[in-house]
Design a protein around this motif. Structure first.
Motif, short mmCIF file in Angstrom:
data_model
loop_
_atom_site.label_atom_id
_atom_site.label_comp_id
_atom_site.label_asym_id
_atom_site.label_seq_id
_atom_site.Cartn_x
_atom_site.Cartn_y
_atom_site.Cartn_z
N PHE A 1 12.93 -10.34 -1.51
CA PHE A 1 13.75 -9.15 -1.63
C PHE A 1 12.85 -7.94 -1.42
CE2 PHE A 1 15.19 -5.59 -4.28
CZ PHE A 1 16.44 -5.36 -3.71
N PHE A 2 13.26 -7.04 -0.53
CA PHE A 2 12.46 -5.88 -0.16
C PHE A 2 13.12 -4.60 -0.68
CE2 PHE A 2 11.49 -9.15 2.88
CZ PHE A 2 10.15 -8.98 3.20
N ASP A 3 12.34 -3.78 -1.36
CA ASP A 3 12.78 -2.44 -1.77
C ASP A 3 11.77 -1.47 -1.17
OD1 ASP A 3 13.92 -0.26 -2.91
OD2 ASP A 3 13.56 -0.84 -4.99
N ILE A 4 12.12 -0.90 -0.01
CA ILE A 4 11.15 -0.20 0.84
C ILE A 4 11.20 1.32 0.62
CG2 ILE A 4 10.39 0.19 3.21
CD1 ILE A 4 10.09 -2.69 2.09
N LYS A 5 10.03 1.90 0.44
CA LYS A 5 9.91 3.35 0.34
C LYS A 5 10.27 3.99 1.68
CE LYS A 5 8.16 3.98 -3.85
NZ LYS A 5 8.79 4.85 -4.88
N ARG A 6 11.12 5.01 1.62
CA ARG A 6 11.57 5.65 2.85
C ARG A 6 10.47 6.48 3.49
NH1 ARG A 6 16.08 6.78 5.60
NH2 ARG A 6 16.27 8.78 6.68
N PRO B 1 0.80 -1.24 0.00
CA PRO B 1 0.00 0.00 0.00
C PRO B 1 0.83 1.28 0.00
CG PRO B 1 -0.95 -1.59 1.51
CD PRO B 1 0.36 -2.18 1.07
N ASP B 2 2.06 1.22 0.54
CA ASP B 2 2.90 2.43 0.60
C ASP B 2 3.78 2.59 -0.63
OD1 ASP B 2 4.61 0.31 1.05
OD2 ASP B 2 5.81 1.36 2.54
N GLY B 3 3.65 1.66 -1.62
CA GLY B 3 4.45 1.74 -2.83
C GLY B 3 5.73 0.92 -2.78
N SER B 4 6.02 0.31 -1.64
CA SER B 4 7.21 -0.54 -1.55
C SER B 4 7.03 -1.77 -2.44
CB SER B 4 7.42 -0.99 -0.10
OG SER B 4 7.73 0.10 0.73
N ARG C 1 4.58 0.19 9.63
CA ARG C 1 4.36 -0.67 8.48
C ARG C 1 4.94 -2.04 8.83
NH1 ARG C 1 7.50 2.55 3.97
NH2 ARG C 1 8.87 2.92 5.77
N GLU C 2 4.09 -3.02 9.02
CA GLU C 2 4.55 -4.31 9.53
C GLU C 2 4.04 -5.45 8.65
OE1 GLU C 2 5.18 -6.42 13.89
OE2 GLU C 2 3.73 -4.80 13.64
N PRO D 1 -1.08 -5.96 5.86
CA PRO D 1 -2.42 -5.36 5.93
C PRO D 1 -2.81 -4.67 4.63
CG PRO D 1 -0.84 -3.96 7.03
CD PRO D 1 -0.09 -5.19 6.63
N LYS D 2 -4.11 -4.58 4.38
CA LYS D 2 -4.57 -3.85 3.19
C LYS D 2 -4.12 -2.39 3.24
CE LYS D 2 -8.66 -6.57 2.00
NZ LYS D 2 -10.14 -6.54 1.84
N GLU D 3 -4.12 -1.83 4.43
CA GLU D 3 -3.66 -0.46 4.64
C GLU D 3 -2.80 -0.41 5.89
OE1 GLU D 3 -4.05 2.01 2.61
OE2 GLU D 3 -5.46 1.03 1.23
#
Length: 333
Positions: free
Chosen positions: A169-174, A136-139, A160-161, A152-154
């Motif tokens: 592999f995770f590419d997480i939005k800061r 949901p956050d774009g990650s 953010r868990e 979670p859906k949101e």
């Protein structure tokens, strides 16, 4: 498709649209696939400065491999497969009865596996599968075979868990105001915005967290968090309940998301597990000696048949396929 374009694809110097067009061209006709393999072989060979100017380069590497065996202790053998030989031979080998079931370009599905009443989403991959997921956050997350991601859906206002079983592999939005946390067995991985890899299958003896960029914190129970730097891998041994940090080539660790498997002195038993997950096959090691072997080499988008051929050429390993099951044994006289 000309040679220059194919080299750009091999060097991963294309955007997503160009990549997809190139893959479609390669798959369109066997002659296209043959041309691609030949260009790739030529490119790989050009990156090695110590290859002799000898048309029989395959025999050169095989002889070098045999010599390396003689110089090492008999208790444990290190098996080396040269990338250039692998690619050269792949031009000639037939696919046989097993095919590579993983796409070179992973899909980007917008659908979910299942939505639960608590508002969580459960996304699961099968053997031989690999998927991209956008949170949901774009990650962006690339989920490896036989893995599950729960999120979670949101996301809420402060956290953010997600929960991971398997490898991703995770590419997480800061977002400094919303830390991102991965729950994985007995470990928590906390980040603000970074890229990293987590391998945490239920049946494995260890959990591996590798940092590619940024910074992550490893949190175990009430202990002091451990901070990783880029190209560091944290290995948590479940049975011994201990954590070790080692230096790695992070891009080798995450090569699986591009269809490649890279091993560095990896026990053959662990290599087999990764092959089973990637190719959706069952492999049995019918030799006690092979359990002591370690493997160093790269399987670059090969089919399972090509992988087996490489093993027999680069090591004293033999194989047979019976009832869709692969059996390995040693060929040491």
């Amino acid at each position: 498709m000309n040679k220059k374009q194919l080299v750009r694809y091999i060097k991963n110097d294309m955007d997503a649209i160009e990549k997809r067009k190139t893959i479609e061209w390669i798959r369109k006709h066997p002659d296209n696939h043959k041309k691609f393999n030949m260009v790739k072989a030529q490119y790989i060979v050009s990156t090695f400065k110590d290859i002799p100017n000898n048309p029989d380069s395959n025999s050169f590497f095989f002889e070098r491999f045999k010599n390396s065996i003689k110089k090492r202790k008999p208790k444990r053998l290190f098996l080396y497969a040269c990338a250039s030989v692998i690619i050269m031979l792949s031009v000639l080998w037939n696919q046989g009865s097993f095919e590579n079931s993983t796409e070179t370009i992973v899909e980007t599905p917008q659908q979910i596996n299942s939505a639960h009443s608590d508002g969580s989403v459960h996304f699961t991959t099968k053997r031989g599968d690999r998927k991209e997921i956008y949170l949901p956050d774009g990650s962006k997350i690339v989920l490896n075979a036989e893995s599950q991601l729960i999120y979670p859906k949101e996301f809420n206002d402060s956290l953010r868990e997600v929960t991971l079983i398997g490898e991703a592999f995770f590419d997480i939005k800061r977002n400094i105001y919303k830390p991102f946390i991965v729950n994985s067995n007995n470990l928590k991985i906390k980040v603000l915005g970074t890229s990293f890899n987590v391998k945490s299958y239920d049946g494995d003896k260890k959990i591996e967290t590798t940092l590619v960029t940024g910074k992550v914190e490893l949190i175990k129970d009430e202990e002091t968090p451990i901070v990783l730097a880029p190209s560091q891998k944290a290995v948590f041994y479940k049975k011994e309940n201990k954590l070790e940090i080692e230096k790695v080539y992070s891009h080798d660790v995450v090569a699986w998301k591009d269809g490649r498997l890279i091993f560095n002195k990896t026990p053959l038993q662990d290599v087999v597990v990764d092959l089973e997950r990637k190719y959706n096959v069952k492999i049995n090691i019918n030799s006690q000696k092979l359990l002591d072997y370690e493997y160093t080499g790269t399987f670059d988008n090969l089919s399972i048949n090509e992988v087996l051929k490489v093993l027999t050429i680069s090591s004293p390993i033999k194989y047979a396929i019976e009832n869709k099951e692969i059996k390995l044994w040693d060929d040491i006289k």
